[in-house]
Write a protein that holds these residues in place. Structure first.
Motif, PDB file in Angstrom:
ATOM      1  N   VAL A 161      31.208  46.870  47.633  1.00 43.67           N
ATOM      2  CA  VAL A 161      31.501  45.481  48.007  1.00 43.67           C
ATOM      3  C   VAL A 161      32.038  44.705  46.806  1.00 43.67           C
ATOM      4  O   VAL A 161      33.045  43.990  46.905  1.00 43.67           O
ATOM      5  N   ARG A 162      31.383  44.864  45.662  1.00 48.00           N
ATOM      6  CA  ARG A 162      31.806  44.150  44.456  1.00 48.00           C
ATOM      7  C   ARG A 162      33.228  44.524  44.064  1.00 48.00           C
ATOM      8  O   ARG A 162      34.067  43.641  43.793  1.00 48.00           O
ATOM      9  N   VAL A 163      33.520  45.809  44.008  1.00 47.98           N
ATOM     10  CA  VAL A 163      34.852  46.270  43.613  1.00 47.98           C
ATOM     11  C   VAL A 163      35.905  45.813  44.624  1.00 47.98           C
ATOM     12  O   VAL A 163      37.011  45.401  44.249  1.00 47.98           O
ATOM     13  N   ALA A 164      35.564  45.850  45.909  1.00 42.56           N
ATOM     14  CA  ALA A 164      36.504  45.406  46.950  1.00 42.56           C
ATOM     15  C   ALA A 164      36.863  43.929  46.770  1.00 42.56           C
ATOM     16  O   ALA A 164      38.038  43.547  46.873  1.00 42.56           O
ATOM     17  N   VAL A 165      35.862  43.092  46.499  1.00 45.77           N
ATOM     18  CA  VAL A 165      36.111  41.661  46.294  1.00 45.77           C
ATOM     19  C   VAL A 165      36.992  41.440  45.061  1.00 45.77           C
ATOM     20  O   VAL A 165      37.924  40.617  45.077  1.00 45.77           O
ATOM     21  N   ILE A 166      36.725  42.200  43.983  1.00 44.30           N
ATOM     22  CA  ILE A 166      37.513  42.060  42.756  1.00 44.30           C
ATOM     23  C   ILE A 166      38.980  42.394  43.010  1.00 44.30           C
ATOM     24  O   ILE A 166      39.888  41.646  42.612  1.00 44.30           O
ATOM     25  N   ILE A 167      39.240  43.517  43.660  1.00 45.64           N
ATOM     26  CA  ILE A 167      40.625  43.943  43.914  1.00 45.64           C
ATOM     27  C   ILE A 167      41.319  42.982  44.880  1.00 45.64           C
ATOM     28  O   ILE A 167      42.499  42.648  44.704  1.00 45.64           O
ATOM     29  N   LEU A 168      40.586  42.502  45.891  1.00 47.28           N
ATOM     30  CA  LEU A 168      41.176  41.534  46.830  1.00 47.28           C
ATOM     31  C   LEU A 168      41.539  40.233  46.115  1.00 47.28           C
ATOM     32  O   LEU A 168      42.593  39.636  46.387  1.00 47.28           O
ATOM     33  N   ALA A 169      40.687  39.784  45.202  1.00 49.84           N
ATOM     34  CA  ALA A 169      40.983  38.566  44.433  1.00 49.84           C
ATOM     35  C   ALA A 169      42.221  38.767  43.567  1.00 49.84           C
ATOM     36  O   ALA A 169      43.077  37.871  43.458  1.00 49.84           O
ATOM     37  N   ALA A 170      42.341  39.957  42.956  1.00 50.84           N
ATOM     38  CA  ALA A 170      43.511  40.246  42.132  1.00 50.84           C
ATOM     39  C   ALA A 170      44.789  40.270  42.972  1.00 50.84           C
ATOM     40  O   ALA A 170      45.825  39.740  42.557  1.00 50.84           O
ATOM     41  N   LEU A 171      44.708  40.871  44.165  1.00 52.29           N
ATOM     42  CA  LEU A 171      45.875  40.914  45.050  1.00 52.29           C
ATOM     43  C   LEU A 171      46.252  39.515  45.536  1.00 52.29           C
ATOM     44  O   LEU A 171      47.442  39.195  45.679  1.00 52.29           O
ATOM     45  N   ALA A 172      45.246  38.666  45.777  1.00 49.87           N
ATOM     46  CA  ALA A 172      45.520  37.286  46.191  1.00 49.87           C
ATOM     47  C   ALA A 172      46.239  36.530  45.075  1.00 49.87           C
ATOM     48  O   ALA A 172      47.145  35.720  45.335  1.00 49.87           O
ATOM     49  N   TRP A 173      45.860  36.798  43.817  1.00 45.86           N
ATOM     50  CA  TRP A 173      46.574  36.169  42.690  1.00 45.86           C
ATOM     51  C   TRP A 173      48.020  36.656  42.639  1.00 45.86           C
ATOM     52  O   TRP A 173      48.932  35.861  42.429  1.00 45.86           O
ATOM     53  N   ARG A 174      48.224  37.944  42.842  1.00 42.84           N
ATOM     54  CA  ARG A 174      49.588  38.480  42.804  1.00 42.84           C
ATOM     55  C   ARG A 174      50.458  37.854  43.891  1.00 42.84           C
ATOM     56  O   ARG A 174      51.655  37.621  43.689  1.00 42.84           O
ATOM     57  N   LYS A 176      50.229  34.924  44.796  1.00 35.89           N
ATOM     58  CA  LYS A 176      50.277  33.495  44.435  1.00 35.89           C
ATOM     59  C   LYS A 176      49.409  32.630  45.346  1.00 35.89           C
ATOM     60  O   LYS A 176      49.668  31.444  45.530  1.00 35.89           O
ATOM     61  N   ASN A 177      48.367  33.230  45.899  1.00 35.74           N
ATOM     62  CA  ASN A 177      47.405  32.463  46.709  1.00 35.74           C
ATOM     63  C   ASN A 177      46.256  31.914  45.862  1.00 35.74           C
ATOM     64  O   ASN A 177      45.470  31.097  46.342  1.00 35.74           O
TER      65      ASN A 177
END
Length: 516
Positions: A161-174, A176-177
């Motif tokens: 769960v932790r790793v999934a949230v981290i990667i999703l947050a990084a993708l959201a930054w990419r 531009k969200n």
């Protein structure tokens, strides 16, 4: 339950727990590679500045506390419920107070780090700080009752769960969200969300908890004193990398700024690439060796000495070989995993500290099992102070080279002091049958062969990411073969130790069959 069946269930559960811990550690090390690829060095800097807060809390609450609680529960079956209630209240108080301190002190901590924009990221860790001690008490209680499944499944689900949230947050930054620092805050909020899911898993298993209370628990002061004496030591030695990283978190950026280095945040982000690589080598090297350690308490003195010798020799052999290979291949590994070979020299030097961390960790585990670890925590504190002083002295003139030298010197100081404190039989492990000189020759021989091969390869093609993949794969195979051949011919390991190395017992058996 009959004793043989109980023993079989215990061994199965122990291996399940070891496997779950290994998977969780590997996940915790590997996810930072795609994270850096997505957010770049500055984004990685933003994330890694706060990571030590997670690492330290995780080590204290999810390593030291469960081990301590399991010992308390296993040693006194007659007061399990009373001890559980007391430990639960302690965990609630610990969690709430540490979360409150972190939330209220976020701005001050961010200022000390040299970047006030980090305050929201620190606050995002507060939920994890509140819940982690509760996880620790529940996991330790299950382990004390020889129920390993709840801890194993909760560890894996929490990390996923932790790793999934981290990667999703990084993708959201990419996409531009999210802004860069908002991405970091959401990424660290993943630790709290993972803890919530982990507690849900543990709560599901709580119906299996059975307390037998026939006497009252001892005084609370004795229980808490035991935790700070036993659990704290295990936690600190389990987070040596984190302790050194905490020092760098608070003064590396400031010292780079004072030294007038260009783009200090990006430089710090590049330096942080070394941490997951070092962590991965330690996990691979020490997990196999320390898996033998639980047998110490169930063996006679002669068998204990054999287990200690085998664990140390194999652990140092694996970590030294892997570290030297990582150092030699650092430009290629840096390019393959992180897109470029920036600062490969300082990163390679930083990773040399893994050998000293591994030795210190092994020695502390053994000394703790023998009740000879008094004063070890003080040695860690002295090593951290030395790292802090060396950072101030070396970083301004030498930049990342200075930071890496500070890490290696402080780590070597800790390993040397533990060697000096060790008993004669522990010291002799390094010198019996010329083990240490042979280890140096084996690792050095592998480095020479791989280094020459790399020089030939780079003469014919550049170190691009595609070529780096081929170079890393080929040279890892060559390095493993070199270590195996040199170790065999120098008789670095005994036949008993070779049989414990994966696949080697089958090769030895085939060789014996062929000679008959």
């Amino acid at each position: 339950m009959r004793e043989p069946a109980r023993q079989a269930n215990f061994m199965t559960g122990t291996w399940l727990l070891s496997l779950a811990a290994l998977i969780a550690k590997i996940l915790s090390a590997l996810y930072r590679i795609p994270l850096q690829n997505i957010v770049g060095d500055r984004g990685f800097f933003v994330y890694q500045q706060i990571y030590p807060f997670y690492g330290l809390a995780s080590s204290l609450a999810l390593v030291g506390l469960p081990l301590f609680v399991s010992q308390v529960m296993a040693q006194d079956h007659t007061a399990q419920q009373a001890n559980f209630q007391r430990l639960w209240r302690f965990a609630v108080l610990w969690g709430l107070s540490s979360a409150l301190i972190l939330w209220c002190g976020a701005s001050v901590l961010a200022q000390l780090m040299g970047d006030k924009n980090l305050a929201p990221l620190i606050k995002a860790m507060a939920l994890f700080y509140a819940l982690a001690p509760l996880e620790g008490v529940l996991r330790g209680t299950f382990q004390g009752q020889l129920q390993m499944e709840p801890t194993a499944f909760s560890q894996i689900t929490e990390q996923v769960v932790r790793v999934a949230v981290i990667i999703l947050a990084a993708l959201a930054w990419r996409q531009k969200n999210l802004q860069l620092y908002s991405m970091g805050a959401w990424a660290h909020a993943g630790a709290g969300l993972g803890a919530v899911v982990s507690l849900a898993v543990l709560a599901f298993y709580c119906r299996k908890l059975v307390f037998r209370t026939t006497s009252a628990a001892g005084p609370g002061k004795i229980l808490y004193r035991r935790f700070f004496k036993e659990g704290l030591a295990l936690s600190i030695f389990g987070s040596l990398i984190i302790l050194w990283q905490i020092v760098d978190t608070f003064n590396l950026l400031r010292l780079l700024q004072q030294g007038h280095y260009d783009q200090p945040q990006i430089i710090k982000g590049i330096y942080d690439r070394g941490q997951p690589l070092a962590q991965l080598v330690m996990v691979i090297g020490l997990s196999f060796a320390t898996s033998l350690m639980p047998q110490l308490g169930q063996s006679n003195l002669a068998m204990q000495q054999r287990i200690i010798t085998v664990s140390c020799r194999l652990g140092l052999w694996l970590t030294t070989s892997a570290t030297v290979g990582l150092v030699v291949l650092m430009p290629q590994i840096n390019t393959l995993l992180f897109k470029d070979a920036a600062y490969s020299g300082p990163l390679a030097l930083y990773c040399c500290a893994v050998i000293f961390w591994s030795y210190a960790t092994l020695m502390n585990i053994i000394m703790q099992a023998r009740h000879q670890s008094q004063g070890n925590v003080l040695l860690v504190c002295l090593a951290v102070v030395l790292k802090l002083l060396l950072n101030d002295l070396l970083i301004k003139p030498w930049g990342l080279w200075g930071a890496s030298w500070a890490t290696v010197i402080a780590s070597a100081f800790l390993a040397l002091k533990l060697y000096q404190r060790a008993t004669a039989d522990l010291k002799s492990i390094l010198w019996r049958n010329k083990y240490f000189p042979k280890l140096v020759l084996v690792a050095g021989g592998m480095a020479v062969v791989v280094g020459i091969l790399l020089q030939v390869e780079t003469f014919f093609w550049p170190t691009t990411r595609g070529y780096a993949f081929v170079e890393v794969v080929v040279n890892i195979i060559v390095g493993v073969l070199c270590v195996g051949i040199f170790s065999w011919h120098s008789q670095l390991l005994t036949i008993e130790e070779w049989h414990l190395v994966p696949l080697m017992k089958y090769l030895i058996k085939e060789k014996d069959d062929a000679l008959r």
